[in-house]
Design a protein around this motif. Structure first.
Motif, PDB file in Angstrom:
ATOM      1  N   LEU A 201       0.778  -1.100  -0.023  1.00  0.00           N
ATOM      2  CA  LEU A 201      -0.252  -0.275   0.259  1.00  0.00           C
ATOM      3  C   LEU A 201       0.800   0.974   0.163  1.00  0.00           C
ATOM      4  O   LEU A 201       0.646   2.469  -0.615  1.00  0.00           O
ATOM      5  N   LEU A 202       2.049   1.426   0.626  1.00  0.00           N
ATOM      6  CA  LEU A 202       2.766   2.251   0.815  1.00  0.00           C
ATOM      7  C   LEU A 202       4.122   2.431  -0.579  1.00  0.00           C
ATOM      8  O   LEU A 202       4.859   3.691  -0.721  1.00  0.00           O
ATOM      9  N   GLY A 203       4.073   1.431  -1.848  1.00  0.00           N
ATOM     10  CA  GLY A 203       4.799   1.272  -2.364  1.00  0.00           C
ATOM     11  C   GLY A 203       4.965   2.693  -2.946  1.00  0.00           C
ATOM     12  O   GLY A 203       6.739   3.200  -3.848  1.00  0.00           O
ATOM     13  N   PRO A 204       4.033   3.139  -3.410  1.00  0.00           N
ATOM     14  CA  PRO A 204       3.628   4.203  -4.891  1.00  0.00           C
ATOM     15  C   PRO A 204       4.282   5.351  -4.178  1.00  0.00           C
ATOM     16  O   PRO A 204       3.744   6.568  -5.208  1.00  0.00           O
ATOM     17  N   LEU A 205       4.209   5.678  -3.026  1.00  0.00           N
ATOM     18  CA  LEU A 205       4.527   7.272  -2.136  1.00  0.00           C
ATOM     19  C   LEU A 205       5.931   7.716  -1.938  1.00  0.00           C
ATOM     20  O   LEU A 205       5.510   8.807  -1.679  1.00  0.00           O
ATOM     21  N   GLY A 206       6.628   7.090  -2.246  1.00  0.00           N
ATOM     22  CA  GLY A 206       7.796   6.938  -2.008  1.00  0.00           C
ATOM     23  C   GLY A 206       8.596   7.388  -0.512  1.00  0.00           C
ATOM     24  O   GLY A 206       8.907   7.940   0.027  1.00  0.00           O
ATOM     25  N   ILE A 207       7.768   6.313  -0.029  1.00  0.00           N
ATOM     26  CA  ILE A 207       8.733   6.086   1.236  1.00  0.00           C
ATOM     27  C   ILE A 207       8.610   4.433   0.657  1.00  0.00           C
ATOM     28  O   ILE A 207       9.264   3.649   0.511  1.00  0.00           O
ATOM     29  N   GLU A 208       9.977   4.645   2.053  1.00  0.00           N
ATOM     30  CA  GLU A 208      10.682   3.194   2.096  1.00  0.00           C
ATOM     31  C   GLU A 208      10.471   2.388   3.502  1.00  0.00           C
ATOM     32  O   GLU A 208      10.820   3.318   4.786  1.00  0.00           O
TER      33      GLU A 208
END
Length: 209
Positions: A35-42
């Motif tokens: 869910l977080l992958g596409p948001l620029g989060i590591e």
């Protein structure tokens, strides 16, 4: 929020970079990464950072999510996201609820937990309804103690025997309203689009990104 009233305090935004996922549950970490992958989060998990699992002493999903997120943010010095989620069965008075993981025992065996739910339903006479819902509370905490939280929900019914080997937890016995496949049978991408976790994440993304 809708309606008249005081203007709510601005929600703190999350900047791109490392974010601790305050969970030791591999299935949960996998879903949150997707869910977080596409948001620029590591995303980095609490297990990867060797952070301890706190005792979940809260009496609500939100309280437990906050407790986990705040400890991870404090120990890591990074923003941390925690999820507390569970299955609430209407005929069991909302159980297992915040104790959903604990019903699986120390070995986290959810086949045992699902059987326990079924056994408790079978013991009720006359046969009860099988309505249930999943709740997911997300808490996002910063090292300075600031917390934002969001809560999502999906409604459905319980099936027996369990069906499918996708997902985790109680997914194989949960049939969301309007669907023909359990969360255990469903393609993960489809589940991600409609689950309680997706509902809470949609609120989080809209608010903090």
């Amino acid at each position: 929020m809708s309606g008249e009233g005081p203007v709510p305090q601005a929600i703190r935004k999350l900047t791109p970079g490392r974010l601790v996922i305050a969970s030791h549950n591999p299935g949960k970490v996998r879903e949150i990464r997707a869910l977080l992958g596409p948001l620029g989060i590591e995303p980095v998990s609490a297990a990867e950072l060797d952070l301890p699992e706190p005792e979940e002493t809260g009496t609500t999903f939100v309280a437990n999510a906050e407790l986990k997120a705040m400890q991870a943010a404090d120990l890591s010095g990074l923003p941390a996201l925690a999820d507390d989620s569970g299955l609430c069965v209407e005929a069991l008075g909302g159980d297992p609820g915040i104790f959903s993981a604990r019903w699986a025992g120390p070995s986290k065996d959810f086949a045992v937990a699902m059987q326990l739910v079924e056994d408790k339903l079978a013991a009720i006479e006359p046969a009860p309804g099988r309505d249930a819902h999943f709740i997911c509370a997300l808490a996002l905490a910063w090292p300075d103690g600031h917390v934002e939280w969001f809560e999502g929900r999906v409604d459905g019914v319980l099936v027996w025997p369990p069906r499918g080997d996708h997902g985790f937890g109680y997914d194989a016995m949960f049939l969301a309203n309007g669907e023909t496949e359990t969360f255990g049978e469903m393609d993960p991408a489809k589940k991600h689009a409609m689950s309680h976790r997706a509902d809470a994440f949609g609120q989080l993304v809209k608010a903090v990104f």
